[in-house]
Design a protein around this motif. Structure first.
Motif, mmCIF file in Angstrom:
data_model
loop_
_atom_site.group_PDB
_atom_site.id
_atom_site.type_symbol
_atom_site.label_atom_id
_atom_site.label_comp_id
_atom_site.label_asym_id
_atom_site.label_seq_id
_atom_site.Cartn_x
_atom_site.Cartn_y
_atom_site.Cartn_z
ATOM 1 N N ALA A 123 11.668 -21.682 24.197
ATOM 2 C CA ALA A 123 12.476 -20.491 23.930
ATOM 3 C C ALA A 123 13.699 -20.947 23.140
ATOM 4 O O ALA A 123 14.625 -21.534 23.711
ATOM 5 C CB ALA A 123 12.887 -19.814 25.226
ATOM 6 N N ARG A 124 13.683 -20.716 21.843
ATOM 7 C CA ARG A 124 14.745 -21.229 20.987
ATOM 8 C C ARG A 124 15.797 -20.150 20.738
ATOM 9 O O ARG A 124 15.478 -18.997 20.487
ATOM 10 C CB ARG A 124 14.176 -21.696 19.654
ATOM 11 N N ASP B 266 7.510 -16.631 10.646
ATOM 12 C CA ASP B 266 8.084 -16.276 11.943
ATOM 13 C C ASP B 266 7.386 -17.133 12.995
ATOM 14 O O ASP B 266 6.213 -16.939 13.308
ATOM 15 C CB ASP B 266 7.858 -14.791 12.220
ATOM 16 N N LEU B 267 8.108 -18.094 13.546
ATOM 17 C CA LEU B 267 7.515 -19.079 14.451
ATOM 18 C C LEU B 267 7.705 -18.734 15.926
ATOM 19 O O LEU B 267 7.365 -19.551 16.790
ATOM 20 C CB LEU B 267 8.135 -20.461 14.175
ATOM 21 N N TYR C 147 5.859 -30.080 14.934
ATOM 22 C CA TYR C 147 6.754 -30.117 13.785
ATOM 23 C C TYR C 147 6.661 -28.853 12.914
ATOM 24 O O TYR C 147 6.719 -28.916 11.692
ATOM 25 C CB TYR C 147 6.480 -31.350 12.929
ATOM 26 N N ALA C 148 6.529 -27.701 13.561
ATOM 27 C CA ALA C 148 6.418 -26.452 12.802
ATOM 28 C C ALA C 148 7.653 -26.222 11.952
ATOM 29 O O ALA C 148 7.569 -25.594 10.886
ATOM 30 C CB ALA C 148 6.209 -25.292 13.764
ATOM 31 N N HIS C 149 8.804 -26.716 12.410
ATOM 32 C CA HIS C 149 10.034 -26.510 11.646
ATOM 33 C C HIS C 149 9.989 -27.220 10.297
ATOM 34 O O HIS C 149 10.602 -26.781 9.328
ATOM 35 C CB HIS C 149 11.244 -26.996 12.451
ATOM 36 N N LEU C 150 9.234 -28.326 10.203
ATOM 37 C CA LEU C 150 9.099 -29.013 8.930
ATOM 38 C C LEU C 150 8.301 -28.171 7.940
ATOM 39 O O LEU C 150 8.621 -28.114 6.748
ATOM 40 C CB LEU C 150 8.421 -30.372 9.131
ATOM 41 N N LEU C 151 7.256 -27.512 8.444
ATOM 42 C CA LEU C 151 6.464 -26.632 7.587
ATOM 43 C C LEU C 151 7.293 -25.437 7.133
ATOM 44 O O LEU C 151 7.183 -24.983 5.996
ATOM 45 C CB LEU C 151 5.211 -26.158 8.327
ATOM 46 N N LEU D 219 14.820 -17.808 12.717
ATOM 47 C CA LEU D 219 13.956 -17.502 13.858
ATOM 48 C C LEU D 219 13.726 -16.000 13.928
ATOM 49 O O LEU D 219 14.637 -15.212 13.648
ATOM 50 C CB LEU D 219 14.624 -17.989 15.157
ATOM 51 N N GLY D 220 12.511 -15.606 14.290
ATOM 52 C CA GLY D 220 12.204 -14.198 14.493
ATOM 53 C C GLY D 220 11.937 -13.465 13.193
ATOM 54 O O GLY D 220 12.003 -14.027 12.106
#
Length: 298
Positions: free
Chosen positions: A190-191, A179-180, A3-7, A205-206
């Motif tokens: 690979a998003r 930057d995840l 859940y890195a996107h939540l952070l 992203l990036g």
């Protein structure tokens, strides 16, 4: 990390909050993202133990409105709402407006102990306090911390009164970007972002582009200017005085805050209430179990 996107979403919000508290919450959310589970009582003890039973009340002709714990706009952006922790700017504004409209209330005391929080609706809360000035006395009693968004709000009052061991300040605004890409690669992900609208996909992203970074900085600067101007208006000083003094983002103890013009006097809540004719404040009820859990974590 799960859940890195939540952070990332949490970090990218715009905060006016003590850095140490913000980092503690981020660490807490990271633990949850990694699978560590906490119940509501644990959450309250770790993040906002001081908010237990902080509800608006009236002692005699004095309305006491709490400004306690982490400030969020409407629904909490941090995991304390389920346990009653923290303050919503919207709810605080409603409580101030209700006290102002109540003919039996002759003075309003803001009971403050907050590390600050999210910037949304904070200036509106400060405006509600400012609107009371000249109608009936409204003061902030600090019994702990009046930090960042809390100071933004409280600076609009007639007076800021500090208990002897309290602190105030942390005037500033921040946001973050993570930057995840490397973390996702390690998970085999690979998003790719597909978007419409020139800037719709930026900052997702990036590495940040110079243009995106400049835009993010401009948003922080705008809120900081709003913060500074509100403090300057409330404290009767210039915006330059706030930017170049008032702790410059640091917290100041009670005596130092008074010397700097950030606060007006040093007194306890009991002493402040006595000024307004409340000789024996109503006793507050504490949740003993929650208090024990909080003490165990210190």
């Amino acid at each position: 990390m799960k859940y890195a996107h939540l952070l990332l979403a949490f970090a990218s919000e715009i905060w006016a909050m003590q850095p140490e508290k913000l980092l503690a919450i981020a660490d807490f959310l990271a633990m949850q993202a990694d699978g560590v589970k906490f119940d509501a009582a644990d959450i309250e003890a770790r993040i906002a133990p001081q908010t237990a039973n902080a509800v608006a009340r009236q002692d005699g002709a004095v309305a006491i409105v709490p400004l306690r714990g982490i400030i969020s706009p409407r629904a909490s952006l941090v995991p304390t709402s389920s346990s009653g922790g923290g303050t919503t700017a919207e709810g605080f504004t409603q409580a101030v407006n209700a006290a102002a409209a109540n003919d039996s209330v002759k003075a309003i005391v803001i009971d403050a102990d907050t590390p600050g929080g999210n910037v949304l609706l904070v200036d509106e809360a400060a405006a509600a306090i400012s609107a009371v000035r000249g109608v009936k006395p409204i003061v902030v009693q600090v019994s702990g911390s009046l930090a960042s968004a809390g100071y933004w709000t409280g600076s609009a009052a007639d007076e800021i009164i500090m208990s002897p061991s309290s602190q105030a300040g942390a005037i500033g605004v921040r946001m973050a970007y993570d930057d995840l890409t490397s973390a996702l690669e390690k998970q085999g992900v690979a998003r790719e972002i597909i978007s419409a609208g020139r800037y719709k996909g930026e900052g997702l992203l990036g590495p940040l582009s110079d243009d995106t970074r400049a835009h993010m900085q401009s948003r922080v600067d705008d809120y900081y200017s709003m913060f500074v101007d509100r403090v300057a208006s409330g404290r009767g000083v210039t915006s330059a005085s706030v930017r170049e003094g008032f702790g410059e983002g640091r917290m100041l103890g009670a005596a130092a805050a008074v010397r700097a013009g950030m606060a007006d006097r040093i007194a306890t809540m009991a002493e402040t209430l006595q000024r307004f004719g409340v000789s024996s404040p109503s006793p507050r009820k504490f949740a003993a179990a929650r208090e024990r859990r909080a003490l165990a974590l210190r």
